[in-house]
Motif scaffolding. Structure first.
Motif, PDB file in Angstrom:
ATOM      1  N   ALA A  57     -19.988  31.067-115.205  1.00  0.00           N
ATOM      2  CA  ALA A  57     -21.125  31.726-114.558  1.00  0.00           C
ATOM      3  C   ALA A  57     -21.541  30.980-113.298  1.00  0.00           C
ATOM      4  CB  ALA A  57     -22.295  31.813-115.541  1.00  0.00           C
ATOM      5  N   PHE A  58     -21.583  29.654-113.362  1.00  0.00           N
ATOM      6  CA  PHE A  58     -21.992  28.857-112.207  1.00  0.00           C
ATOM      7  C   PHE A  58     -21.007  29.017-111.062  1.00  0.00           C
ATOM      8  CE2 PHE A  58     -21.784  24.924-109.728  1.00  0.00           C
ATOM      9  CZ  PHE A  58     -23.106  24.794-109.319  1.00  0.00           C
ATOM     10  N   VAL A  59     -19.723  28.895-111.361  1.00  0.00           N
ATOM     11  CA  VAL A  59     -18.705  28.976-110.313  1.00  0.00           C
ATOM     12  C   VAL A  59     -18.672  30.368-109.688  1.00  0.00           C
ATOM     13  CG1 VAL A  59     -16.221  28.949-109.859  1.00  0.00           C
ATOM     14  CG2 VAL A  59     -17.256  27.116-111.199  1.00  0.00           C
ATOM     15  N   LEU A  60     -18.621  31.393-110.516  1.00  0.00           N
ATOM     16  CA  LEU A  60     -18.497  32.744-109.979  1.00  0.00           C
ATOM     17  C   LEU A  60     -19.710  33.152-109.170  1.00  0.00           C
ATOM     18  CD1 LEU A  60     -16.763  34.829-112.800  1.00  0.00           C
ATOM     19  CD2 LEU A  60     -15.753  33.696-110.810  1.00  0.00           C
ATOM     20  N   HIS A  61     -20.924  32.839-109.679  1.00  0.00           N
ATOM     21  CA  HIS A  61     -22.111  33.279-108.946  1.00  0.00           C
ATOM     22  C   HIS A  61     -22.467  32.354-107.789  1.00  0.00           C
ATOM     23  CE1 HIS A  61     -26.429  33.791-108.041  1.00  0.00           C
ATOM     24  NE2 HIS A  61     -26.126  35.067-108.183  1.00  0.00           N
ATOM     25  N   ASP A  62     -22.575  31.063-108.052  1.00  0.00           N
ATOM     26  CA  ASP A  62     -23.079  30.154-107.033  1.00  0.00           C
ATOM     27  C   ASP A  62     -22.048  29.810-105.960  1.00  0.00           C
ATOM     28  OD1 ASP A  62     -25.081  30.139-108.997  1.00  0.00           O
ATOM     29  OD2 ASP A  62     -25.747  28.155-108.367  1.00  0.00           O
ATOM     30  N   MET A  63     -20.768  29.913-106.288  1.00  0.00           N
ATOM     31  CA  MET A  63     -19.735  29.568-105.305  1.00  0.00           C
ATOM     32  C   MET A  63     -19.062  30.785-104.688  1.00  0.00           C
ATOM     33  SD  MET A  63     -17.885  26.277-107.054  1.00  0.00           S
ATOM     34  CE  MET A  63     -18.862  24.819-107.495  1.00  0.00           C
TER      35      MET A  63
END
Length: 291
Positions: A128-134
């Motif tokens: 979730a962090f990688v896909l959304h924030d990056m």
């Protein structure tokens, strides 16, 4: 039987390949795994009816995310698998050489330090962090990959973001990192148990890739005891950059690689040591022994 992808679709996929590889690498932290994931995405595209794909970039991102998530969950069930994958990605260069272009880009975008922090997240949080924030993937799509609602995906990403922001990130390849590594080498060479305990994080993790598999040792006391055992070999180690950060490498008299060691430094202490002594994995390191 589904027809093979058209030339235009193949070209469109190739135009997306670098981005897809970047997504997979940031989720998985392994170049080898990222390549495998992208190849699997291509194979799935080859079996897909082109007419059912409205947004190729979004479709491919979703597929790469799902494959990566499944692999993350597999790693969580078998932690030793993650350690084994890391060794395949070692990039070893002389300590006085500039970092390869790929490592420089990595330092700017994610950074080796952030990759270590991401390892502390659960598979759902990391994805979730990688896909959304990056990569700005919408929470609705992330939720579908995770099998969660949009709101649940937002909460998972928020939880991951808090962990990333409050975690002390390991030091990059700077002077402090090098000093800590050299202090470890000196303590191991001198068999100084107390000095080793001072330079090791209490929860340090030692990972050793051997021809028979991966061996993991946890805790400063056990790691320090092991470090004293190979203190004789430490005299023959030479400084190198391993994945862009300070490490050591040793060669046999005939010039073949004997071992490669990478260090993770956090808060002025060594938090992780990765040693590769498996000849099959060392063979991929193209660095000649010093004269």
């Amino acid at each position: 039987m589904t027809a093979a992808p058209s030339g235009l679709l193949t070209e469109a996929f190739e135009a997306q390949r670098d981005r897809l590889r970047a997504v997979a690498y940031r989720v998985l932290g392994s170049h080898a795994d990222a390549e495998d994931v992208v190849q699997e995405a291509w194979m799935r595209l080859a079996r897909q009816d082109e007419a059912t794909i409205d947004n190729l970039a979004g479709w491919l991102t979703t597929v790469v995310g799902r494959i990566s998530f499944d692999l993350l969950r597999s790693r969580a069930a078998r932690p030793e698998a993650a350690y084994g994958q890391q060794s395949a990605d070692l990039v070893v260069t002389p300590a006085d050489d500039p970092a390869p272009d790929e490592q420089a880009v990595l330092a700017d975008s994610v950074g080796l330090a952030l990759l270590v922090v991401l390892d502390s997240l659960t598979p759902s949080e990391r994805l979730a962090f990688v896909l959304h924030d990056m990569f700005a993937v919408p929470f609705g799509e992330i939720g579908r990959i995770l099998g969660k609602s949009t709101d649940a995906a937002k909460m998972i990403a928020s939880r991951a973001r808090r962990k990333v922001h409050v975690t002390d990130r390991p030091a990059g390849p700077g002077r402090e990192h090098q000093q800590v590594v050299e202090a470890f080498r000196a303590a191991a060479l001198g068999g100084d148990f107390e000095a080793l305990l001072r330079v090791l994080d209490p929860h340090v993790k030692l990972t050793v890739d051997t021809p028979d598999g991966v061996v993991v040792t946890l805790g400063a006391t056990k790691v320090a005891a092991g470090a004293r055992m190979f203190s004789g070999d430490a005299a023959h180690l030479r400084p190198v950059l391993v994945d862009g950060v300070p490490g050591h490498m040793a060669w046999r008299p005939d010039g073949t690689p004997l071992s490669a060691i990478a260090f993770t430094v956090a808060r002025g202490r060594i938090a992780g040591i990765h040693i590769v002594i498996d000849p099959a994995k060392l063979a991929s390191i193209h660095l000649t022994a010093p004269a």
